[in-house]
Write a protein that holds these residues in place. Structure first.
Motif, PDB file in Angstrom:
ATOM      1  N   MET A  42       3.691  28.504  -6.809  1.00 46.50           N
ATOM      2  CA  MET A  42       3.396  27.740  -5.604  1.00 46.50           C
ATOM      3  C   MET A  42       3.800  26.292  -5.830  1.00 46.50           C
ATOM      4  N   GLU A  43       4.715  25.804  -5.007  1.00 47.30           N
ATOM      5  CA  GLU A  43       5.129  24.410  -5.100  1.00 47.30           C
ATOM      6  C   GLU A  43       4.581  23.625  -3.911  1.00 47.30           C
ATOM      7  N   ILE A  44       3.979  22.484  -4.208  1.00 46.35           N
ATOM      8  CA  ILE A  44       3.445  21.594  -3.186  1.00 46.35           C
ATOM      9  C   ILE A  44       4.194  20.277  -3.296  1.00 46.35           C
ATOM     10  N   THR A  45       4.750  19.822  -2.196  1.00 43.40           N
ATOM     11  CA  THR A  45       5.535  18.588  -2.218  1.00 43.40           C
ATOM     12  C   THR A  45       4.964  17.577  -1.225  1.00 43.40           C
ATOM     13  N   TRP A  46       5.038  16.326  -1.617  1.00 45.01           N
ATOM     14  CA  TRP A  46       4.597  15.224  -0.777  1.00 45.01           C
ATOM     15  C   TRP A  46       5.721  14.202  -0.660  1.00 45.01           C
ATOM     16  N   HIS A  47       5.615  13.361   0.343  1.00 44.85           N
ATOM     17  CA  HIS A  47       6.518  12.233   0.513  1.00 44.85           C
ATOM     18  C   HIS A  47       5.695  10.948   0.445  1.00 44.85           C
ATOM     19  N   LEU A  48       6.216   9.976  -0.261  1.00 46.41           N
ATOM     20  CA  LEU A  48       5.522   8.692  -0.359  1.00 46.41           C
ATOM     21  C   LEU A  48       5.927   7.800   0.804  1.00 46.41           C
ATOM     22  N   SER A  52       0.862  -1.179   0.000  1.00 45.36           N
ATOM     23  CA  SER A  52       0.000   0.000   0.000  1.00 45.36           C
ATOM     24  C   SER A  52       0.899   1.230   0.000  1.00 45.36           C
ATOM     25  N   VAL A  53       0.360   2.355  -0.468  1.00 46.60           N
ATOM     26  CA  VAL A  53       1.129   3.593  -0.515  1.00 46.60           C
ATOM     27  C   VAL A  53       0.228   4.746  -0.114  1.00 46.60           C
ATOM     28  N   THR A  54       0.782   5.690   0.614  1.00 48.15           N
ATOM     29  CA  THR A  54       0.078   6.916   0.979  1.00 48.15           C
ATOM     30  C   THR A  54       1.006   8.100   0.714  1.00 48.15           C
ATOM     31  N   ARG A  55       0.382   9.248   0.488  1.00 45.67           N
ATOM     32  CA  ARG A  55       1.159  10.485   0.335  1.00 45.67           C
ATOM     33  C   ARG A  55       1.053  11.279   1.630  1.00 45.67           C
ATOM     34  N   GLU A  56       2.183  11.763   2.081  1.00 47.47           N
ATOM     35  CA  GLU A  56       2.213  12.532   3.323  1.00 47.47           C
ATOM     36  C   GLU A  56       2.851  13.893   3.060  1.00 47.47           C
ATOM     37  N   GLY A  57       2.465  14.844   3.848  1.00 47.06           N
ATOM     38  CA  GLY A  57       3.067  16.166   3.741  1.00 47.06           C
ATOM     39  C   GLY A  57       2.135  17.162   3.102  1.00 47.06           C
ATOM     40  N   GLY A  58       2.415  17.531   1.863  1.00 47.62           N
ATOM     41  CA  GLY A  58       1.662  18.587   1.205  1.00 47.62           C
ATOM     42  C   GLY A  58       2.180  19.965   1.590  1.00 47.62           C
ATOM     43  N   GLU A  78       7.001  -3.714   7.117  1.00 44.78           N
ATOM     44  CA  GLU A  78       7.741  -2.507   7.452  1.00 44.78           C
ATOM     45  C   GLU A  78       7.207  -1.334   6.629  1.00 44.78           C
ATOM     46  N   HIS A  79       7.237  -0.149   7.244  1.00 43.38           N
ATOM     47  CA  HIS A  79       6.980   1.082   6.513  1.00 43.38           C
ATOM     48  C   HIS A  79       8.290   1.562   5.885  1.00 43.38           C
ATOM     49  N   LEU A  80       8.223   1.981   4.618  1.00 42.68           N
ATOM     50  CA  LEU A  80       9.419   2.397   3.900  1.00 42.68           C
ATOM     51  C   LEU A  80       9.183   3.735   3.209  1.00 42.68           C
ATOM     52  N   ASP A  81      10.239   4.547   3.142  1.00 43.01           N
ATOM     53  CA  ASP A  81      10.154   5.730   2.293  1.00 43.01           C
ATOM     54  C   ASP A  81      10.380   5.310   0.850  1.00 43.01           C
ATOM     55  N   ALA A  82      10.333   6.250  -0.080  1.00 42.65           N
ATOM     56  CA  ALA A  82      10.394   5.900  -1.501  1.00 42.65           C
ATOM     57  C   ALA A  82      11.728   5.265  -1.873  1.00 42.65           C
ATOM     58  N   ALA A  83      12.819   5.814  -1.371  1.00 38.86           N
ATOM     59  CA  ALA A  83      14.137   5.284  -1.729  1.00 38.86           C
ATOM     60  C   ALA A  83      14.302   3.849  -1.249  1.00 38.86           C
ATOM     61  N   ARG A  84      13.893   3.574  -0.015  1.00 43.67           N
ATOM     62  CA  ARG A  84      14.043   2.216   0.526  1.00 43.67           C
ATOM     63  C   ARG A  84      13.064   1.251  -0.144  1.00 43.67           C
TER      64      ARG A  84
END
Length: 257
Positions: free
Chosen positions: A191-197, A176-182, A213-219
């Motif tokens: 206007m730049e809007i950034t998220w982290h996966l 599963s994947v979610t976007r966090e931040g904004g 395990e929860h992983l960031d995009a790179a991992r």
């Protein structure tokens, strides 16, 4: 005086025979993974100038029709199409003097090909034909002034690897994947809007209780490449690590380190 509609009837242009592309096709879904869930950056600009030759489609409405057919045989709202052409004749400077006032909203993934999304589908059609006629008469292609643009940048690598794992190993690996931040920042007038996966992976390839395990995009990408490189089967090193690492809240794979 010859109207813009008269010109469209009398002098069909090759570009006008091209089909209007569908914006939603730029966000495909494969194996339950939609590309829009992987957008990590959006850059918004207001009062921008646009070369309408770079506008290739829109959301719904006239998508699938040629640009010319959208004028002559509009499949969505014929009355609205006639009205925007009539308004152009009353005020042909509207698209070039700023009066448009962000009345056309454009979206893009690559920053080169743009699609009307969220407003201005009819005005986009008028503007493309108006700019083309001006260019043929003057030798100069004008820019439309006062559009809003949104440039979306998805993490294509993560999306591709996510889809590959879902396609090949969904029986043993749950994803599963979610976007966090904004987070929003202003950069050079935009206007730049950034998220982290953030990915959640449950790996049941070793039997027994699945590792998770929860992983960031790179991992996540490192994990996915490792699994795919071994055809989904744990390597001998993976099996050794599985025996040594008792914590089931950790995945075993060749990490970035």
């Amino acid at each position: 005086m010859t109207t813009l509609l008269d010109d469209i009837l009398a002098t069909p242009q090759p570009w006008s025979q091209q089909p209007i592309a569908e914006w939603r096709d730029m966000f495909p879904a494969q194996h339950g993974a939609s590309l829009d869930d992987f957008v990590v950056r959006e850059c918004r600009r207001r009062d921008a100038h646009m070369d309408m030759r770079n506008v290739v489609g829109q959301t719904a409405h006239y998508a699938g029709q040629s640009w010319r057919d959208a004028v002559l045989e509009p499949q969505y709202r014929p009355g609205k199409m006639r009205d925007v052409f009539a308004r152009y004749e009353r005020n042909p400077g509207y698209y070039f003097n700023g009066e448009l006032d962000n009345g056309i909203l454009l979206g893009s993934i690559d920053g080169e090909h743009w699609y009307t999304d969220g407003g201005g589908n009819h005005r986009t059609v008028v503007a493309k034909f108006a700019c083309d006629r001006i260019a043929r008469r003057t030798g100069h292609y004008p820019l439309v002034r006062g559009v809003s643009t949104s440039h979306y940048q998805p993490d294509m690598q993560a999306w591709y690897l996510f889809c590959q794992l879902r396609q090949r190993h969904a029986d043993l690996i749950q994803l599963s994947v979610t976007r966090e931040g904004g987070e929003r920042t202003v950069v050079a007038g935009a206007m730049e809007i950034t998220w982290h996966l953030r990915f959640f992976v449950q790996d049941g390839r070793f039997g027994g209780i699945a590792r998770a395990e929860h992983l960031d995009a790179a991992r996540f990408c490192a994990y996915a490449r490792h699994v795919l490189a071994h055809g989904g089967k744990p390597s001998w090193r993976d099996r050794v690590l599985h025996r040594l690492v008792g914590d089931r809240d950790r995945l075993v794979y060749r990490s970035l380190a």
